[in-house]
Design a protein around this motif. Sequence first.
Motif, short mmCIF file in Angstrom:
data_model
loop_
_atom_site.label_atom_id
_atom_site.label_comp_id
_atom_site.label_asym_id
_atom_site.label_seq_id
_atom_site.Cartn_x
_atom_site.Cartn_y
_atom_site.Cartn_z
N ASN A 165 0.81 -1.22 0.00
CA ASN A 165 0.00 0.00 0.00
C ASN A 165 0.84 1.27 0.00
O ASN A 165 0.33 2.35 0.26
N ILE A 166 2.13 1.14 -0.27
CA ILE A 166 3.02 2.30 -0.33
C ILE A 166 3.77 2.26 -1.65
O ILE A 166 4.28 1.21 -2.05
N VAL A 167 3.82 3.40 -2.33
CA VAL A 167 4.49 3.46 -3.62
C VAL A 167 5.94 2.97 -3.49
O VAL A 167 6.62 3.26 -2.50
N ALA A 223 -9.61 3.84 4.72
CA ALA A 223 -8.86 4.13 5.94
C ALA A 223 -8.19 2.88 6.49
O ALA A 223 -7.05 2.94 6.96
N LEU A 224 -8.87 1.75 6.44
CA LEU A 224 -8.27 0.51 6.96
C LEU A 224 -7.02 0.13 6.18
O LEU A 224 -6.03 -0.32 6.76
N GLU A 225 -7.07 0.30 4.86
CA GLU A 225 -5.88 0.00 4.06
C GLU A 225 -4.78 1.00 4.35
O GLU A 225 -3.60 0.64 4.43
N ALA A 226 -5.15 2.27 4.51
CA ALA A 226 -4.14 3.28 4.83
C ALA A 226 -3.50 3.00 6.18
O ALA A 226 -2.28 3.19 6.35
N LEU A 227 -4.29 2.53 7.13
CA LEU A 227 -3.74 2.21 8.45
C LEU A 227 -2.77 1.05 8.38
O LEU A 227 -1.80 1.00 9.16
N ILE A 255 -5.25 0.62 -3.04
CA ILE A 255 -4.82 1.98 -2.80
C ILE A 255 -3.34 1.98 -2.44
O ILE A 255 -2.81 1.00 -1.91
N LYS A 256 -2.69 3.09 -2.73
CA LYS A 256 -1.29 3.28 -2.39
C LYS A 256 -1.06 4.68 -1.87
O LYS A 256 -1.64 5.65 -2.38
N LEU A 257 -0.21 4.78 -0.85
CA LEU A 257 0.24 6.07 -0.37
C LEU A 257 1.38 6.53 -1.27
O LEU A 257 2.31 5.77 -1.55
#
Length: 709
Positions: A165-167, A223-227, A255-257
């Motif tokens: 979930n992070i670039v 939000a759950l994926e971001a967490l 999703i990705k940050l």
Amino acid sequence: MSGPSGRLATRSGPSGRVSRRTGSSRRGMLGLGLVQVPPVPYRDPATAVMPDPVVAEKNRFCGNCGEKVGRSRGDRPGRTEGFCRACGTEFSFTPKLRKGDLVAGQYEVLGCLAHGGLGWIYLARDHNVSDRWVVLKGLLNSGDAEAHKTAAAERSFLAEVEHPNIVKIINFVQHPDPRTGVPVGHIVMEYVGGKSLRDLIVELRERESEDAGLPVAQVIAYALEALRALDHLHAKGLLYCDFKPDNVIQSEEQIKLIDLGGVRRAEDSVTPVYTTPGYRVPESELRELGPTVSSDLYTVGRTMAVLSTRFSFTREHPHTLPDPAQAPVFEAYESYHRFLLRTTHPEADSRFHSAGDMSEQLTGVLREVLSLDSGQPHPAPSTLFGPERFLAGAAPGVRAGGDPDALLAPDSPAGLAATLPAPLVDPADPAAGLLGGLAAGRPEELVATLEAAPSPTPETRLMLARALILSGRAEEAAGPLAEFEARMPGDWRTHWYTALTSVRLGDWEHARDRFDELYAHLPGEAAPKLGLAACLERTGDPDAAARLLDTVWTTDRSYVGTAFRLARIRLGQGDRGGAARVLDTVPELSSLYTAAQTAAVVAQVTADDPGTLAEADLTEAGRRLERLGLQGEVGDRLRARVLETALEWTLAGHAPARPVRLLGDDLDEEGLRRNLERTYRALARTATDPAERRRLVDRANARRPRTWI
């Protein structure tokens, strides 16, 4: 009921921590497989290039002092390059790379994708690796030494991060500035084709209305994926600092940050902090504490609020949330509102302190939201509380035999204290194994055992407090609770047992306030809602109690006592049909199914004035009782309850439009009297108490049909 305060953790109260079972969140796919999130098609990179890459004047600020630069004056347009009038620092907002430039002999630039807080973002092809699409991120101003430092820091942090979930960082290269020839650093990252969450909410409001918000379940899924991503960063000692809708991209169902320009180490007190107004914590907190895990989680809460409802989050509410009266989504989903209030609490100690704990509570809120939206339960075991407890196999107010009306009687202080779910024992406590085996024992016996413990652990003192409360010695629980609080300061369970002490002593107002605080602290848990609902009912707010009970029951049908409490409130509101419908939703496999159906019979024939009942109420109660097939005393007492009500209805001047039978005899005065006589004589034959037997015989004689002989 009192509004959600969001306050529980103060200097003298529990900390914001949910439990000591923190750990990393291990959640899976977007929406946990529970939410249908519309996929965002992968975007062809070639179509994402900006035709005219320009930084809007409103976004031009000095990289050194933050003053406005490059602004227009009269008819003269603002300059994209120059020097800050305040501090003299050189600025430049023109792209340093052009289409066709070959960076590091490997990356061919196709154009600009966007401009961010620290630099231009370019699309390029990697000619060394199958012409794959990549993203190059440069600097806003090659002469800005602080920006150079930040970019270098971003490179080192990104190299440590590997998370879906992070670039992903691919490389870090340099390319000469076309004006000065000075090498400028560029980060090479994977291309994430999709749309930012900001794009999604802007498109929604353009398509529907300016006040539209994304569905709450969808916002929670994001939000759950971001967490999960933030949990990964925090585990590495890193802070994201600048979470906002612009920095989250959805591509297909993932999703990705992106834009990790603000990432810094948790212990770093020197690197400048990059945050965004409207999402960051109060400036005073940043000056005093600097970025923390708590402030990172704060930004997630602010983002959720911005995505789900429209409000002025930078001017009128830079650090607060609108009232539910101005934000209908908060009124519709109270637990969601309370979750956001805790996440964005102005006091850092009152917020969540780990992404794992925050995810656990948010998952509970998600299950509530999905259940309220669909009307279908979405249950899951709690990680903090055990199941609802029943005494002698009975739900609150349910009695084996006796008066059928006792099925819907109000909770007694002792009964409520005993049946509410109990907090689980901390498995890290040295005595956890022993206490787990003792928990089911009789409270009176448990008190003696725990008081004799030679080296009591914190969990031992907590279980002793609970045993004292349940055994009727609630005043004595203060001592063990004080010892537990001294050894485990800030633990929310101290407040739970303080509330339970008030319940046992019948101090419903104090218990209500404590449960209200616990609900604000644990918005994803059912137990605080159950305690609060019982107190609200006792303190004269049955409507608020019913809303809480309905939320719990709609979400999880394992809390069967909730159905009895909710039915009782519906009955008190004059809604006999609503009470019966609630009881009909008790699962047939439940051990309390028969009790629920019995209570439904009682509900259908309960009225202050039996003359106000309809014929259908009586006949449906009779059919329900016949379907139950209850034998012996329980069945006869319930039968008498229905027949007595029907007789009063008849004596009030009512009669069926056509001949009708009720429980095997005619629904008229003579038929009801015959039926009641038989029923009371049957009860008398099984009565063991002589006085009760005589009372039942007298009742049978009083109800027998009138004759001349």
